[in-house]
Design a protein around this motif. Structure first.
Motif, PDB file in Angstrom:
ATOM      1  N   THR A 195     -11.715  -0.200  -6.080  1.00 17.14           N
ATOM      2  CA  THR A 195     -10.356   0.198  -6.539  1.00 17.14           C
ATOM      3  C   THR A 195      -9.628   1.147  -5.734  1.00 17.14           C
ATOM      4  N   LEU A 196     -10.352   2.256  -5.834  1.00 21.91           N
ATOM      5  CA  LEU A 196      -9.933   3.090  -5.203  1.00 21.91           C
ATOM      6  C   LEU A 196      -9.726   3.138  -3.615  1.00 21.91           C
TER       7      LEU A 196
ATOM      8  N   ASN B 120      -6.626   0.651  -2.929  1.00 20.25           N
ATOM      9  CA  ASN B 120      -5.390   0.986  -3.091  1.00 20.25           C
ATOM     10  C   ASN B 120      -5.051   2.173  -2.187  1.00 20.25           C
TER      11      ASN B 120
ATOM     12  N   THR C  74      -4.190   2.648  -9.070  1.00 17.44           N
ATOM     13  CA  THR C  74      -5.207   3.604  -9.139  1.00 17.44           C
ATOM     14  C   THR C  74      -5.283   4.604 -10.330  1.00 17.44           C
TER      15      THR C  74
ATOM     16  N   THR D 276      -8.192   4.847 -13.196  1.00 15.74           N
ATOM     17  CA  THR D 276      -8.785   6.270 -13.429  1.00 15.74           C
ATOM     18  C   THR D 276      -8.629   6.605 -14.781  1.00 15.74           C
TER      19      THR D 276
END
Length: 309
Positions: free
Chosen positions: A36-37, A40, A69, A73
């Protein structure tokens, strides 16, 4: 407003209590979160550095990736660390912070998706007025309104959480703090609070989903008047948006538009929209968008050439 609250911390049961399965959860969701990090970050960096991605659609996509993000998180790091621990507790104040951040960035994503649908509607249905209507200043104001609206929504969730009295059980059968599992622990009648929850989170999810789907029906209907090439390009963009909308709103509507009851499947459904959707969004928007893919290739080609020098 803290009413008769004797609970200072909660115990999060997570997805599983089995030690072997907890290790699988750790590895799986660590990869999910890193993916994901990375995905994105690539979109954010590409849009910021590319000269060709200056249209409003990519301005909104930048904010969608940013919200994805932050949304992930607010959940993933704690969930990943908890999978390694035997006893997983979260303080009352940390729980409230998680409720705020989770709803803030989740609601922001909803509003950004609405703005992206608005952008596509104007681009396809009113192409001659597109640059006049979707000016940079207007887009900036719309995004600012989305941030303020998300803050109002999440503050309402925090107010509801703080209004709940906790005087006994403190075990949350979930991997995060949210209103639904907290309602199960409150030592009071939660009918009215659940009604407020449905009218807030549930209404935002349902109304937004209906609005988005209706707007895309109108857009797709209007494509009949476009050329074959224009139809193909617009259809590709709209289909990717519709996929994101269905994947995100389906689980949200299931969770937030029903009475305060929990089902065994709730945690896995929550995983889908809290961790799965932020991971899938970059893939959907890059794999189905030639402009983003070309901009990424140019960006990394320049990066590699500059590093070689």
């Amino acid at each position: 407003m803290l009413l008769n609250n004797n609970v200072t911390e909660f115990i999060l049961l997570g997805l599983t209590q089995d030690p072997v399965r907890k290790k699988i959860v750790f590895v799986t969701f660590l990869f999910f979160y890193l993916g994901t990090l990375l995905g994105n970050f690539l979109i954010i960096t590409t849009i910021k550095t590319s000269q060709t991605l200056g249209s409003p659609m990519y301005f909104f996509l930048f904010h969608l990736s940013l919200s994805d993000t932050c949304f992930s998180t607010s959940i993933a790091p704690r969930m990943i660390v908890d999978a390694l621990l035997k006893n997983t507790t979260i303080s009352f104040s940390e729980c409230i912070v998680q409720v705020f951040s989770f709803h803030f960035f989740g609601c922001l994503e909803i509003f950004i998706l609405i703005l992206m649908a608005l952008d596509r509607y104007v681009a396809i249905c009113k192409p001659l007025h597109y640059m006049t209507i979707m000016r940079r200043r207007v887009c900036g104001v719309l995004v600012a309104v989305a941030w303020v609206g998300s803050c109002v929504h999440s503050l309402a969730q925090v107010f509801l959480a703080l209004s709940l009295p906790f005087c006994g059980p403190n075990v949350i059968d979930h991997y995060l703090c949210d209103l639904q599992p907290l309602l199960q622990l409150a030592c009071t009648d939660t009918y009215m609070i659940n009604l407020l929850l449905v009218s807030n989170s549930g209404a935002i999810c349902t109304v937004s989903f209906v609005m988005l789907m209706f707007s895309y029906v109108v857009i797709l209907h209007s494509l009949r008047n476009h050329s074959a090439e224009g139809r193909k390009k617009a259809l590709s963009t709209c289909v990717s948006h519709i996929i994101v909308v269905v994947l995100f709103f389906g689980p949200c509507i299931f969770i937030y538009t029903r009475p305060a009851t929990t089902y065994p499947m709730d945690k896995m459904i929550a995983v889908f929209y809290t961790l799965g959707t932020p991971l899938l969004n970059p893939l959907i928007y890059t794999l189905r968008n030639a402009e983003v893919k070309n901009a990424m290739r140019k960006f990394w080609s320049r990066k590699l050439i500059s590093d070689d020098k």
